[in-house]
Write a protein that holds these residues in place. Sequence first.
Motif, short mmCIF file in Angstrom:
data_model
loop_
_atom_site.label_atom_id
_atom_site.label_comp_id
_atom_site.label_asym_id
_atom_site.label_seq_id
_atom_site.Cartn_x
_atom_site.Cartn_y
_atom_site.Cartn_z
N ASP A 1 0.74 -1.15 -0.03
CA ASP A 1 -0.13 -0.07 -0.05
C ASP A 1 0.88 1.13 0.00
O ASP A 1 0.53 2.25 -0.79
CB ASP A 1 -1.04 0.00 1.20
CG ASP A 1 -2.10 -0.90 1.06
OD1 ASP A 1 -2.23 -1.56 0.01
OD2 ASP A 1 -2.66 -1.25 2.03
N LYS A 2 1.86 1.23 0.85
CA LYS A 2 2.71 2.48 0.87
C LYS A 2 3.52 2.58 -0.46
O LYS A 2 3.63 3.66 -0.92
CB LYS A 2 3.77 2.32 1.87
CG LYS A 2 2.98 2.67 3.47
CD LYS A 2 4.16 2.36 4.85
CE LYS A 2 3.33 2.77 5.75
NZ LYS A 2 2.91 4.33 6.08
N LYS A 3 3.92 1.48 -0.94
CA LYS A 3 4.77 1.61 -2.14
C LYS A 3 3.90 2.16 -3.31
O LYS A 3 4.37 2.95 -4.12
CB LYS A 3 5.16 0.20 -2.52
CG LYS A 3 6.13 -0.01 -3.90
CD LYS A 3 6.47 -1.31 -4.33
CE LYS A 3 7.30 -1.33 -5.35
NZ LYS A 3 7.48 -2.77 -5.66
N GLU A 4 2.67 1.75 -3.20
CA GLU A 4 1.60 2.28 -4.60
C GLU A 4 1.42 3.35 -4.16
O GLU A 4 1.19 4.31 -5.16
CB GLU A 4 0.46 1.26 -4.55
CG GLU A 4 -0.54 1.85 -5.62
CD GLU A 4 -1.85 0.98 -5.30
OE1 GLU A 4 -2.63 1.00 -6.17
OE2 GLU A 4 -1.97 0.06 -4.48
N ALA A 5 1.00 3.99 -3.01
CA ALA A 5 0.77 5.36 -2.74
C ALA A 5 1.96 6.41 -3.14
O ALA A 5 1.88 7.54 -3.66
CB ALA A 5 0.51 5.60 -1.16
N LEU A 6 3.10 6.01 -2.91
CA LEU A 6 4.38 6.69 -3.30
C LEU A 6 4.68 6.60 -4.53
O LEU A 6 5.06 7.63 -5.04
CB LEU A 6 5.64 5.81 -2.24
CG LEU A 6 6.92 6.82 -2.53
CD1 LEU A 6 6.95 8.34 -2.20
CD2 LEU A 6 8.10 6.02 -2.23
N SER A 7 4.53 5.67 -5.20
CA SER A 7 4.54 5.81 -6.92
C SER A 7 3.47 6.48 -7.41
O SER A 7 4.02 7.43 -8.42
CB SER A 7 4.17 4.20 -7.41
OG SER A 7 4.36 4.21 -8.67
N LYS A 8 2.19 6.54 -6.75
CA LYS A 8 1.41 7.71 -7.49
C LYS A 8 1.77 9.18 -7.11
O LYS A 8 1.61 9.91 -8.05
CB LYS A 8 -0.12 7.41 -6.86
CG LYS A 8 -0.82 6.05 -7.25
CD LYS A 8 -2.03 5.88 -6.85
CE LYS A 8 -2.69 4.81 -7.02
NZ LYS A 8 -4.12 4.48 -6.70
N LYS A 9 2.40 9.34 -6.11
CA LYS A 9 2.62 10.71 -5.64
C LYS A 9 3.86 11.06 -6.57
O LYS A 9 3.94 12.18 -6.89
CB LYS A 9 3.44 10.40 -4.13
CG LYS A 9 3.72 11.90 -3.65
CD LYS A 9 4.22 11.92 -2.21
CE LYS A 9 4.74 13.30 -1.71
NZ LYS A 9 5.15 13.09 -0.16
N LEU A 10 4.74 10.15 -6.84
CA LEU A 10 5.89 10.66 -7.50
C LEU A 10 5.72 10.51 -9.05
O LEU A 10 6.49 10.99 -9.94
CB LEU A 10 6.93 9.63 -7.34
CG LEU A 10 7.62 9.63 -5.87
CD1 LEU A 10 8.79 8.65 -5.64
CD2 LEU A 10 8.24 11.02 -5.54
#
Length: 221
Positions: free
Chosen positions: A155-164
Motif C-alpha cells: 500500500d505504501k509503495k503504491e501510494a508513493l508511486s502515485k505521488k512521484l
Amino acid sequence: MKKMIPILFITLLLSCQNKAQNKELNAKQNAVQMAAPVSVPSENGMERAYFASGCFWCVEAIYESVNGVSEVISGYAGGHTKYPTYESSNTGRTGHAEAVEVIYNPKIVNFSTLIDVYFASQNPTQVNGQGPDIGSQYRSIIFYQNTEQKSLILDKKEALSKKLGKPVAAEVYPFQKFWVAEDYHQDYERLHPNNSYIKNVSIPRLKRFQASMPEILKKNH
C-alpha cells in the motif's frame, strides 16, 4: 579455418554453460521470492525488521538515529545461498543484498513508521542500487514477515508511486534469513567518520533523511 573451429566450439560450449547456470540461479531466486515468510518472535518486548537499501553502512546509521530503535546490524538477506560473505555477495550471484536488521521497541516506533523511514532515506526510483553503489547486491528490498506487513508495504509503495508519478524500485520479499556481516562492517559510519565514502556519501545521505523526518529522531541526533 580449421584452427577457428575448436575456438568456436569452446565459445559455444561456454555460452551454453553460462545460460544453464543463469537459468538455475534464476530458478533458485524465484523460489526465494515465492517462499512463505518466516516470522521472527519478539524478544524482551523488542521486534525485528529487515531492509535493504544500498550500502549497509549508510542504512545502519539512518535507522540507529530513529527513536525507539535500540540496535541495527549490518548483514545480507534476500538470496538463495548459505553463508554469504562480503566478497561473494559482491559477485551478484548469491542473490543477496546488503541489508540491515532493525531491533526496535514497537511501543515507541512501529513497523509502518520504519517503512516511512525506508522510503524517506533513499532515492525510491533508483533501480538496482543506491547513489554510486550499483548492482544487485545494492538493490532495494523490503522484507515482510506476515501478510499484514506485506499489505502495508504494498500500500505504501503504491501510494508513493502515485505521488512521484514513477515506479518505485523497491522489491518486496518474504523474510527468510538474515546473515550477519563481518565484524568490520558493524557501526562502520560511527567508527570511521573520516573515511572518504562515509564523508561524501553516507553522512550526506544521513543528514538528508534527518532533515526530512526530524520528529522521529533520538534527542542526541
